[in-house]
Design a protein around this motif. Structure first.
Motif, mmCIF file in Angstrom:
data_model
loop_
_atom_site.group_PDB
_atom_site.id
_atom_site.type_symbol
_atom_site.label_atom_id
_atom_site.label_comp_id
_atom_site.label_asym_id
_atom_site.label_seq_id
_atom_site.Cartn_x
_atom_site.Cartn_y
_atom_site.Cartn_z
ATOM 1 N N GLN A 103 71.912 68.874 91.100
ATOM 2 C CA GLN A 103 73.279 69.265 91.501
ATOM 3 C C GLN A 103 73.260 70.025 92.817
ATOM 4 O OE1 GLN A 103 75.050 71.485 88.318
ATOM 5 N NE2 GLN A 103 75.943 69.654 87.386
ATOM 6 N N ARG A 104 72.272 70.870 92.961
ATOM 7 C CA ARG A 104 72.178 71.653 94.204
ATOM 8 C C ARG A 104 71.987 70.719 95.404
ATOM 9 N NH1 ARG A 104 67.423 75.102 96.410
ATOM 10 N NH2 ARG A 104 68.470 76.212 98.104
ATOM 11 N N ILE A 105 71.112 69.741 95.258
ATOM 12 C CA ILE A 105 70.889 68.782 96.352
ATOM 13 C C ILE A 105 72.191 68.049 96.685
ATOM 14 C CG2 ILE A 105 69.745 66.615 96.995
ATOM 15 C CD1 ILE A 105 67.310 67.509 95.414
ATOM 16 N N HIS A 106 72.850 67.541 95.651
ATOM 17 C CA HIS A 106 74.081 66.771 95.885
ATOM 18 C C HIS A 106 75.166 67.634 96.520
ATOM 19 C CE1 HIS A 106 72.143 63.455 94.209
ATOM 20 N NE2 HIS A 106 73.038 63.019 93.337
ATOM 21 N N ARG A 107 75.266 68.866 96.049
ATOM 22 C CA ARG A 107 76.303 69.754 96.602
ATOM 23 C C ARG A 107 76.023 70.054 98.068
ATOM 24 N NH1 ARG A 107 77.618 72.395 91.197
ATOM 25 N NH2 ARG A 107 79.753 71.587 91.031
ATOM 26 N N MET A 108 74.738 70.118 98.404
ATOM 27 C CA MET A 108 74.407 70.423 99.804
ATOM 28 C C MET A 108 74.444 69.174 100.675
ATOM 29 S SD MET A 108 71.370 73.237 99.214
ATOM 30 C CE MET A 108 70.989 73.592 100.926
ATOM 31 N N LYS A 109 73.726 68.145 100.309
ATOM 32 C CA LYS A 109 73.586 67.005 101.242
ATOM 33 C C LYS A 109 74.893 66.243 101.435
ATOM 34 C CE LYS A 109 71.981 63.105 98.384
ATOM 35 N NZ LYS A 109 71.022 62.045 98.176
ATOM 36 N N THR A 110 75.733 66.231 100.406
ATOM 37 C CA THR A 110 76.992 65.471 100.488
ATOM 38 C C THR A 110 78.210 66.361 100.268
ATOM 39 O OG1 THR A 110 75.886 63.480 99.730
ATOM 40 C CG2 THR A 110 78.275 63.555 99.435
ATOM 41 N N GLY A 111 78.121 67.229 99.268
ATOM 42 C CA GLY A 111 79.285 68.054 98.910
ATOM 43 C C GLY A 111 79.705 69.000 100.024
ATOM 44 N N ALA A 112 78.750 69.505 100.777
ATOM 45 C CA ALA A 112 79.100 70.517 101.787
ATOM 46 C C ALA A 112 80.080 69.964 102.824
ATOM 47 C CB ALA A 112 77.831 71.030 102.467
ATOM 48 N N LEU A 113 79.836 68.754 103.329
ATOM 49 C CA LEU A 113 80.746 68.196 104.340
ATOM 50 C C LEU A 113 82.095 67.828 103.726
ATOM 51 C CD1 LEU A 113 78.598 65.894 106.694
ATOM 52 C CD2 LEU A 113 79.159 68.308 106.937
ATOM 53 N N LEU A 114 82.084 67.392 102.473
ATOM 54 C CA LEU A 114 83.368 67.048 101.845
ATOM 55 C C LEU A 114 84.180 68.312 101.561
ATOM 56 C CD1 LEU A 114 81.805 64.175 99.911
ATOM 57 C CD2 LEU A 114 83.988 63.904 101.060
ATOM 58 N N THR A 115 83.514 69.361 101.110
ATOM 59 C CA THR A 115 84.230 70.625 100.893
ATOM 60 C C THR A 115 84.777 71.152 102.209
ATOM 61 O OG1 THR A 115 82.736 71.118 99.059
ATOM 62 C CG2 THR A 115 84.004 72.960 99.933
ATOM 63 N N ALA A 116 83.938 71.103 103.244
ATOM 64 C CA ALA A 116 84.387 71.584 104.560
ATOM 65 C C ALA A 116 85.578 70.762 105.056
ATOM 66 C CB ALA A 116 83.239 71.512 105.565
ATOM 67 N N SER A 117 85.589 69.462 104.765
ATOM 68 C CA SER A 117 86.712 68.627 105.215
ATOM 69 C C SER A 117 88.022 69.150 104.626
ATOM 70 C CB SER A 117 86.497 67.171 104.789
ATOM 71 O OG SER A 117 85.325 66.662 105.392
ATOM 72 N N CYS A 118 87.999 69.481 103.344
ATOM 73 C CA CYS A 118 89.224 69.993 102.705
ATOM 74 C C CYS A 118 89.592 71.345 103.306
ATOM 75 C CB CYS A 118 89.026 70.117 101.202
ATOM 76 S SG CYS A 118 88.563 68.542 100.440
ATOM 77 N N ARG A 119 88.617 72.173 103.575
ATOM 78 C CA ARG A 119 88.872 73.519 104.118
ATOM 79 C C ARG A 119 89.347 73.442 105.581
ATOM 80 N NH1 ARG A 119 86.512 78.140 101.994
ATOM 81 N NH2 ARG A 119 85.767 78.726 104.077
ATOM 82 N N LEU A 120 88.805 72.498 106.340
ATOM 83 C CA LEU A 120 89.167 72.419 107.767
ATOM 84 C C LEU A 120 90.660 72.130 107.944
ATOM 85 C CD1 LEU A 120 86.026 70.547 109.114
ATOM 86 C CD2 LEU A 120 86.853 72.765 109.949
ATOM 87 N N GLY A 121 91.243 71.349 107.032
ATOM 88 C CA GLY A 121 92.682 71.080 107.118
ATOM 89 C C GLY A 121 93.483 72.363 106.978
ATOM 90 N N ALA A 122 93.068 73.213 106.043
ATOM 91 C CA ALA A 122 93.767 74.490 105.829
ATOM 92 C C ALA A 122 93.594 75.403 107.038
ATOM 93 C CB ALA A 122 93.235 75.171 104.564
ATOM 94 N N ILE A 123 92.390 75.391 107.621
ATOM 95 C CA ILE A 123 92.139 76.241 108.795
ATOM 96 C C ILE A 123 92.957 75.758 109.989
ATOM 97 C CG2 ILE A 123 90.369 77.036 110.428
ATOM 98 C CD1 ILE A 123 88.318 76.739 108.071
ATOM 99 N N ALA A 124 93.003 74.429 110.182
ATOM 100 C CA ALA A 124 93.785 73.876 111.305
ATOM 101 C C ALA A 124 95.258 74.248 111.162
ATOM 102 C CB ALA A 124 93.615 72.358 111.360
#
Ligand code: IPE
Ligand code: IPE
Ligand code: MG
Ligand code: MG
Ligand code: MG
Length: 392
Positions: free
Chosen positions: A273-294
């Motif tokens: 789970q840690r690998i998946h959250r980092m290698k793939t999940g991190a960019l997907l989570t950031a994508s959702c957060r970047l919309g809120a920041i913008a």
């Protein structure tokens, strides 16, 4: 015989996306397109048109959806799904959107943005630009840009053109550059050693390893440069920080290291789970957060983080499952490779059925976290369902 999509480019890939998704979404309500918004029906319809709805077929069914919504007299709806694992509540927003249209429209916006790169970097070696464009325009699904632009719209009160749109668009292009860099390097012989990506021979197969490495490097610097230049200066520090931390040693790159280090080792579920959250999940989570920041709506960051974390894990579980169940023609990349490479995956750890159930479970949790957004969360919900129900 393997089928490549050399000339057909994005259009062929997007229609293949549409075909594959249509075939896989029999359990999704069949309403063509509706834009999530907090405005009246007239504005909804205008936005629906901007999202590319086919008026003839969409309008009557849309009207039904609207009257159902009005009959409920509420801005949000949370319906318990008896089939939801663990007795969870699944949030089904009152307006149903079509993920394929969302991906297509946002994908076109990002493609137009990429069309400006040659002009901006006119002094760069042309072959470097060729290599960058080759992978960038090969027609990926554009899930991350779509998440950014939909999260922006949701946070901006349903207004896709609201203040901050330039920041959201720059972040969407920057994120797709980082993601594409990660794919180009992921395919290198020293990493997953793949020959096919986005329906084409991999970057290093066409341009050579040195150029593929350098094209990936340049994608990273371009991502941060366009963010710094094109986004609202007040939002730039937070946007840059989000993109850097999600792609870096504690995000995607760190996850890729753990993925490679873990080959041919039996990892535990928490380790996987840690690998998946980092290698793939991190960019997907950031994508959702970047919309809120913008949108300068940081108040929505906890919700977007929650949604993105569940969705990010679901995304990689589905990628692992599709490696086993799908074909190169459908995926545009090699399949049935993870086991031979000794990769740790959900199917290798818990089997296919349990993996699929876990992806559904994560989707339900992701959808539940959107509930406070009401109907403005419809676009994100549609993308969430797409991520789990896709077959490419
Ligand atoms: C593939 O990502 C790499 C993973 C993180 C699993 P996508 O499935 O989003 O690839 P493209 O962008 O559509 O090619
Ligand atoms: C890669 O995961 C995630 C990245 C950060 C690129 P995979 O190695 O499973 O992705 P695919 O299957 O090659 O797209
Ligand atoms: Mg990999
Ligand atoms: Mg790979
Ligand atoms: Mg994979």
């Amino acid at each position: 015989m393997m089928k490549y999509f050399h000339e057909a480019d994005c259009d062929a890939r997007s229609s293949s996306l549409e075909r594959n998704f249509s075939a896989s979404r029999s359990n999704v309500p069949q309403i063509d397109v509706l834009a999530g918004a907090t405005q009246g029906w007239g504005a909804e319809f205008g936005k629906m048109l901007r999202h590319g709805a086919r008026i003839g077929s969409a309008a009557p069914r849309v009207a039904i959806a609207t009257s159902e919504y009005e009959a409920q007299g509420a801005g949000t709806r949370s319906s318990p799904r008896k089939d939801a694992p663990g007795g969870q509540f699944r949030y089904d927003p009152p307006f149903i959107m079509d993920a394929v249209s969302i991906l297509k429209n946002h994908g076109e916006a990002v493609k137009a943005y990429f069309g400006t790169l040659r002009g901006r970097y006119s002094d760069a070696p042309p072959r470097l630009l060729d290599a960058i464009e080759y992978s960038l325009t090969a027609g990926g699904k554009r899930v991350r840009p779509a998440l950014i632009l939909e999260s922006f719209t949701a946070c901006a009160g349903g207004r896709p053109e609201g203040p901050g749109r330039a920041s959201a668009l720059a972040a969407a292009a920057a994120m797709e550059l980082i993601h594409t860099f990660s794919l180009v390097h992921d395919d290198l012989p020293a990493m997953d050693d793949d020959d096919l990506r986005r329906g084409r021979p991999t970057n290093h197969k066409v341009f050579g390893e040195a150029m593929a490495i350098l094209a990936g490097d340049a994608m990273v610097t371009i991502a941060f440069e366009i963010l710094a230049i094109d986004a609202d200066p007040l939002a730039v520090p937070a946007l840059v920080r989000e993109l850097a931390s999600s792609s870096g040693p504690q995000g995607m790159i760190g996850g890729q290291v753990l993925d490679i280090d873990g080959e041919n080792q039996q990892l535990s579920l928490p380790e996987l789970q840690r690998i998946h959250r980092m290698k793939t999940g991190a960019l997907l989570t950031a994508s959702c957060r970047l919309g809120a920041i913008a949108a300068r709506q940081e108040v929505h960051l906890p919700l977007m983080t929650d949604f993105g974390r569940h969705l990010g894990l679901a995304f990689q579980i589905v990628d692992d499952v599709l490696d086993v169940t799908s074909t190169p023609e459908q995926m545009g990349k090699a399949t049935k490779k993870d086991a031979g490479k000794g990769k740790n995956t959900y199917p290798s750890l818990m089997g296919l059925e349990a993996s699929q159930r876990e992806a559904e479970h994560q989707l339900n949790a992701a959808l539940a976290s959107l509930k406070p957004l009401g109907k403005a969360g419809a676009g994100l919900a549609a993308l969430g369902k797409f991520v789990v129900e896709r077959n490419n």
